[in-house]
Design a protein around this motif. Structure first.
Motif, PDB file in Angstrom:
ATOM      1  N   LEU A   1       0.828  -1.058  -0.023  1.00  0.00           N
ATOM      2  CA  LEU A   1       0.123  -0.041   0.204  1.00  0.00           C
ATOM      3  C   LEU A   1       0.926   1.388  -0.027  1.00  0.00           C
ATOM      4  O   LEU A   1       1.938   1.432   0.893  1.00  0.00           O
ATOM      5  N   TYR A   2       0.638   2.070  -0.932  1.00  0.00           N
ATOM      6  CA  TYR A   2       1.386   3.488  -0.700  1.00  0.00           C
ATOM      7  C   TYR A   2       0.353   4.629  -1.102  1.00  0.00           C
ATOM      8  O   TYR A   2      -0.664   4.274  -1.997  1.00  0.00           O
ATOM      9  N   PHE A   3       0.670   5.940  -0.899  1.00  0.00           N
ATOM     10  CA  PHE A   3      -0.122   7.076  -1.282  1.00  0.00           C
ATOM     11  C   PHE A   3       0.552   7.631  -2.611  1.00  0.00           C
ATOM     12  O   PHE A   3       1.816   7.799  -2.927  1.00  0.00           O
ATOM     13  N   ARG A   4      -0.161   8.088  -3.523  1.00  0.00           N
ATOM     14  CA  ARG A   4       0.376   9.090  -4.639  1.00  0.00           C
ATOM     15  C   ARG A   4       0.331  10.484  -3.920  1.00  0.00           C
ATOM     16  O   ARG A   4       0.132  10.874  -2.838  1.00  0.00           O
ATOM     17  N   ILE A   5       1.523  11.281  -4.562  1.00  0.00           N
ATOM     18  CA  ILE A   5       1.845  12.715  -4.081  1.00  0.00           C
ATOM     19  C   ILE A   5       0.626  13.350  -4.266  1.00  0.00           C
ATOM     20  O   ILE A   5      -0.217  13.394  -5.200  1.00  0.00           O
ATOM     21  N   PRO A   6       0.223  13.964  -2.938  1.00  0.00           N
ATOM     22  CA  PRO A   6      -1.012  14.853  -3.215  1.00  0.00           C
ATOM     23  C   PRO A   6      -0.935  15.852  -4.168  1.00  0.00           C
ATOM     24  O   PRO A   6       0.283  16.368  -4.693  1.00  0.00           O
ATOM     25  N   PHE A   7      -2.039  16.298  -5.100  1.00  0.00           N
ATOM     26  CA  PHE A   7      -3.288  15.904  -4.710  1.00  0.00           C
ATOM     27  C   PHE A   7      -3.864  15.048  -5.874  1.00  0.00           C
ATOM     28  O   PHE A   7      -4.588  15.552  -6.729  1.00  0.00           O
ATOM     29  N   ASN A   8      -3.472  13.968  -5.895  1.00  0.00           N
ATOM     30  CA  ASN A   8      -3.647  12.924  -7.339  1.00  0.00           C
ATOM     31  C   ASN A   8      -4.088  11.745  -6.665  1.00  0.00           C
ATOM     32  O   ASN A   8      -3.535  11.017  -5.721  1.00  0.00           O
TER      33      ASN A   8
ATOM     34  N   LEU B   1       0.638   4.358  11.913  1.00  0.00           N
ATOM     35  CA  LEU B   1       0.205   4.356  10.463  1.00  0.00           C
ATOM     36  C   LEU B   1       0.928   5.493   9.708  1.00  0.00           C
ATOM     37  O   LEU B   1       0.938   5.244   8.468  1.00  0.00           O
ATOM     38  N   GLY B   2       1.062   6.513  10.296  1.00  0.00           N
ATOM     39  CA  GLY B   2       1.669   7.684   9.440  1.00  0.00           C
ATOM     40  C   GLY B   2       3.327   7.157   9.011  1.00  0.00           C
ATOM     41  O   GLY B   2       3.896   7.674   8.268  1.00  0.00           O
ATOM     42  N   LEU B   3       4.051   6.370   9.723  1.00  0.00           N
ATOM     43  CA  LEU B   3       5.301   5.782   9.525  1.00  0.00           C
ATOM     44  C   LEU B   3       5.394   4.612   8.901  1.00  0.00           C
ATOM     45  O   LEU B   3       6.200   4.265   8.109  1.00  0.00           O
ATOM     46  N   GLY B   4       3.966   3.952   9.015  1.00  0.00           N
ATOM     47  CA  GLY B   4       4.046   2.672   8.127  1.00  0.00           C
ATOM     48  C   GLY B   4       3.780   2.674   6.888  1.00  0.00           C
ATOM     49  O   GLY B   4       3.769   1.726   6.066  1.00  0.00           O
TER      50      GLY B   4
ATOM     51  N   LYS C   1       8.321   6.475  -1.250  1.00  0.00           N
ATOM     52  CA  LYS C   1       8.872   5.815  -0.358  1.00  0.00           C
ATOM     53  C   LYS C   1       9.161   6.323   1.170  1.00  0.00           C
ATOM     54  O   LYS C   1       9.897   5.853   2.017  1.00  0.00           O
ATOM     55  N   ILE C   2       8.525   7.690   1.071  1.00  0.00           N
ATOM     56  CA  ILE C   2       8.593   8.552   2.376  1.00  0.00           C
ATOM     57  C   ILE C   2       7.518   8.288   2.953  1.00  0.00           C
ATOM     58  O   ILE C   2       6.457   8.460   2.582  1.00  0.00           O
ATOM     59  N   PRO C   3       7.556   8.041   4.390  1.00  0.00           N
ATOM     60  CA  PRO C   3       6.329   7.634   5.288  1.00  0.00           C
ATOM     61  C   PRO C   3       5.344   9.142   5.059  1.00  0.00           C
ATOM     62  O   PRO C   3       5.788  10.274   5.110  1.00  0.00           O
ATOM     63  N   ILE C   4       3.940   8.910   5.091  1.00  0.00           N
ATOM     64  CA  ILE C   4       3.145  10.067   5.077  1.00  0.00           C
ATOM     65  C   ILE C   4       3.327  10.761   6.147  1.00  0.00           C
ATOM     66  O   ILE C   4       2.558  11.899   5.841  1.00  0.00           O
TER      67      ILE C   4
END
Length: 343
Positions: free
Chosen positions: A67-74, A129-132, A138-141
């Motif tokens: 699981l990972y997040f796209r760079i905001p705001f995408n 959650l924020g570090l995981g 690959k930078i923690p959110i």
């Protein structure tokens, strides 16, 4: 907190069951006065710790088991929807769906008609959650201001939604929402680039959404003085393996208890080898010995006895169903014996 809660048994989320009704039924059988809903990570990735409360977060991507997040705001459409529901004020927009929390929905159904004193819920805490969870680089959110702000608000509203659901089903019961923060045991190490003030700010932002009392579970050694500077009312720690770490903070703990805080003693082991051999009499002797050590450090015995809960040291998903239910039974029996002697 209500003095009737003293030495009540509570549980730390996870169980190894695959059937949410069997898991919830086992909890209600052993903890009728203070049930909690079971997290069942063996059912699939959505019920694992980092995914379970991510439902509805914009920009989240799953690739295989990652699981990972796209760079905001995408993508913009997900963020637009997030802002729209955030401003609506409708907590149901942040409900935890049944596919993410089968145990929660089973417990809510089984609680109808019951009269517990206390109902415990939980979320993965913002530090863990924020570090995981990372972004696409690959930078923690937790280190991205926009992702961090979004995560804190979503977690807070999911915590409040649980509280509201418990109040709907059992209006007369107290609610207790825990933040599960195993990664706070890494505070002070090179792997955690966060200040004390940043940690407190994150915890308090999530807690600000709650109306009732909150707790925290950290299953390793940590700087407990940080937690005691927050509005958290129940501190749960692994008293079976890490009591010496808590003993270091006896002066701070004395103030915490005298100001109405409670200590959740994780005195029932959650490891297979220890669970196989433990008995209520051993656990009671172990707990009383550790209470005596706190008294020697200047904490009034009455303050400890009036403000203690008993529990397992950590979640139970890694052991067999039989051993997990033994842990619940040991917690129940220890609770009864402590109430009988000290109540």
């Amino acid at each position: 907190m209500n003095p009737k809660l003293s030495f009540l048994p509570i549980g730390i989320g996870s169980l190894p069951h695959s059937d949410p009704y069997l898991a919830s039924g086992a909890i209600l059988n052993h903890f009728p006065e203070s049930p909690y809903w079971p997290q069942l990570p063996l059912r699939g990735w959505r019920e694992e710790m980092l995914a379970q409360f991510s439902e509805g977060m914009p920009g989240l991507v799953r690739e295989g088991e990652k699981l990972y997040f796209r760079i905001p705001f995408n993508p913009p459409s997900e963020w637009e929807k997030y802002y729209e529901i955030s401003q609506s004020g409708n907590l149901d927009n942040f409900k935890i769906g049944e596919e993410y929390s089968s145990g929660l929905h089973a417990m809510l159904k089984l609680l109808e008609g019951k009269k517990p004193l206390l109902i415990k819920g939980q979320i993965t805490g913002p530090i863990t959650l924020g570090l995981g969870l990372p972004d696409e680089k690959k930078i923690p959110i937790l280190y991205d201001p926009n992702l961090k702000e979004m995560m804190l608000k979503v977690l807070g509203q999911k915590a409040r939604w649980q509280e509201k659901e418990f109040q709907r089903v059992v209006p007369e019961a107290k609610t207790l929402i825990f933040l599960d923060e195993p990664l706070l045991s890494s505070y002070g190490s090179i792997s955690m680039n966060l200040s004390k003030e940043e940690i407190i700010e994150c915890l308090e932002t999530v807690l600000s959404f709650l109306e009732g009392p909150s707790g925290i579970h950290i299953c390793g050694a940590t700087d407990w003085s940080i937690v005691m500077e927050t509005s958290i009312k129940v501190i749960h720690f692994d008293a079976y393996r890490y009591f010496s770490n808590m003993l270091v903070y006896a002066p701070e703990l004395k103030r915490f208890l005298q100001n109405g805080g409670m200590l959740g003693w994780g005195i029932v082991p959650s490891e297979e080898d220890s669970l196989k051999v433990e008995a209520p009499s051993n656990l009671m002797a172990n707990l009383e010995e550790k209470i005596d050590l706190l008294v020697k450090e200047g904490i009034p015995r009455e303050a400890i006895l009036k403000n203690s809960l008993v529990s397992q040291s950590c979640g139970l998903a890694s052991v067999s169903v039989d051993l997990a239910e033994k842990a619940l039974r040991l917690t129940q029996e220890l609770s009864l014996e402590m109430k009988k002697k000290w109540g």
